[in-house]
Design a protein around this motif. Structure first.
Motif, mmCIF file in Angstrom:
data_model
loop_
_atom_site.group_PDB
_atom_site.id
_atom_site.type_symbol
_atom_site.label_atom_id
_atom_site.label_comp_id
_atom_site.label_asym_id
_atom_site.label_seq_id
_atom_site.Cartn_x
_atom_site.Cartn_y
_atom_site.Cartn_z
ATOM 1 N N VAL A 56 -58.539 6.521 11.641
ATOM 2 C CA VAL A 56 -58.942 7.178 10.852
ATOM 3 C C VAL A 56 -59.510 8.822 12.005
ATOM 4 N N ARG A 57 -58.248 9.893 10.857
ATOM 5 C CA ARG A 57 -58.115 10.710 11.679
ATOM 6 C C ARG A 57 -59.153 12.552 11.217
ATOM 7 N N VAL A 58 -59.280 12.967 11.197
ATOM 8 C CA VAL A 58 -60.274 14.226 10.761
ATOM 9 C C VAL A 58 -58.579 15.610 11.257
ATOM 10 N N MET A 59 -58.278 16.283 9.940
ATOM 11 C CA MET A 59 -57.768 17.338 10.464
ATOM 12 C C MET A 59 -57.049 18.567 9.129
ATOM 13 N N SER A 60 -57.592 19.599 8.934
ATOM 14 C CA SER A 60 -57.261 20.408 8.063
ATOM 15 C C SER A 60 -55.886 21.118 8.265
ATOM 16 N N ALA A 61 -55.794 20.996 6.783
ATOM 17 C CA ALA A 61 -54.345 21.498 6.800
ATOM 18 C C ALA A 61 -54.243 23.419 7.040
ATOM 19 N N HIS A 62 -54.947 23.495 6.233
ATOM 20 C CA HIS A 62 -55.639 25.113 6.630
ATOM 21 C C HIS A 62 -56.030 25.853 8.114
ATOM 22 N N ARG A 63 -57.030 24.871 8.733
ATOM 23 C CA ARG A 63 -57.651 25.004 10.440
ATOM 24 C C ARG A 63 -56.793 24.499 11.053
ATOM 25 N N ASP A 64 -56.143 23.524 10.984
ATOM 26 C CA ASP A 64 -55.754 23.018 12.191
ATOM 27 C C ASP A 64 -53.442 22.441 11.622
ATOM 28 N N PRO A 65 -52.918 23.911 10.982
ATOM 29 C CA PRO A 65 -51.795 23.427 10.445
ATOM 30 C C PRO A 65 -50.981 22.053 11.430
ATOM 31 N N ASP A 66 -51.294 22.674 12.917
ATOM 32 C CA ASP A 66 -50.083 22.187 14.137
ATOM 33 C C ASP A 66 -50.586 20.916 13.982
ATOM 34 N N VAL A 67 -51.533 20.560 14.454
ATOM 35 C CA VAL A 67 -52.045 19.073 14.528
ATOM 36 C C VAL A 67 -51.348 18.487 13.227
ATOM 37 N N VAL A 68 -52.211 19.240 11.704
ATOM 38 C CA VAL A 68 -51.485 17.957 10.626
ATOM 39 C C VAL A 68 -49.806 18.225 10.960
ATOM 40 N N THR A 69 -48.675 19.117 10.941
ATOM 41 C CA THR A 69 -47.432 18.946 10.900
ATOM 42 C C THR A 69 -47.172 17.874 12.030
ATOM 43 N N ASP A 70 -47.788 17.349 13.606
ATOM 44 C CA ASP A 70 -47.455 16.674 14.035
ATOM 45 C C ASP A 70 -47.658 15.343 13.958
ATOM 46 N N TYR A 71 -49.054 14.905 13.457
ATOM 47 C CA TYR A 71 -49.462 13.958 12.875
ATOM 48 C C TYR A 71 -48.215 13.084 11.810
ATOM 49 N N ALA A 72 -47.521 14.347 10.889
ATOM 50 C CA ALA A 72 -46.621 13.877 9.912
ATOM 51 C C ALA A 72 -45.647 13.171 10.077
#
Ligand code: RP5
Length: 157
Positions: A56-72
């Motif tokens: 389970v992870r919390v990450m926002s496409a708008h606030r943490d775009p780089d985190v989301v990209t790396d995760y995906a």
């Protein structure tokens, strides 16, 4: 010598990683905000019941775009097989993840105190993906159904 993108993985390495079974999570549950946790917890609860390893992870496409990209981009190599992504308002998270991975992505449109029309904003944001970049969409706040669908996807492959 031709340049390869940093995220490219040799197919044989990828398949060896996929065969490793070390209790690594097979389903990733992500959400745009901590405030989504009470609703998204139903997905984790269902996967626990079904004995399916998940994270389970919390990450926002708008606030943490780089985190989301790396995760995906790293999800498949890490052994994940399905991603469940819950978000409210202008719910870009499932679509952004689907843009960066070939794994199936299940979107959960969420309501919050600022939702429009009972979550219709998030429902349309998640369901109305452009051709070629699919996101499966369950009902508003239907996190449990997302987990059931993830289990069926795992079962069928
Ligand atoms: C979305 O906006 C989140 O998924 C959440 O549902 C909603 C509100 O989030 P907060 O602004 O309260 O963190 O990104």
């Amino acid at each position: 010598m031709s340049e390869r993108p940093e995220t490219a993985v040799e197919p044989e390495v990828e398949s060896e990683f996929a065969e490793l079974d070390v209790g690594a999570p097979r389903v990733g549950i992500v959400m745009g905000s901590k405030c989504d946790m009470p609703t998204m917890d139903a997905a984790a609860g269902e996967l626990r019941k079904l004995d399916i390893d998940h994270e389970v992870r919390v990450m926002s496409a708008h606030r943490d775009p780089d985190v989301v990209t790396d995760y995906a981009k790293n999800a498949k190599l890490r052994g994940l097989r399905v991603i469940i992504a819950g978000a409210g308002l202008s719910a870009a998270l499932p679509g952004v993840i689907a843009a960066h991975t070939s794994l199936p992505v299940i979107g959960v449109p969420l309501t919050s105190s600022r939702s429009v029309a009972g979550g219709l904003d998030a429902l349309l944001s998640i369901a109305q993906m452009p051709p070629g970049v699919p996101v499966a969409c369950v009902g508003v706040d239907s996190a449990r159904n997302a987990a059931v669908l993830a289990a069926r996807i795992l079962d069928s492959s």
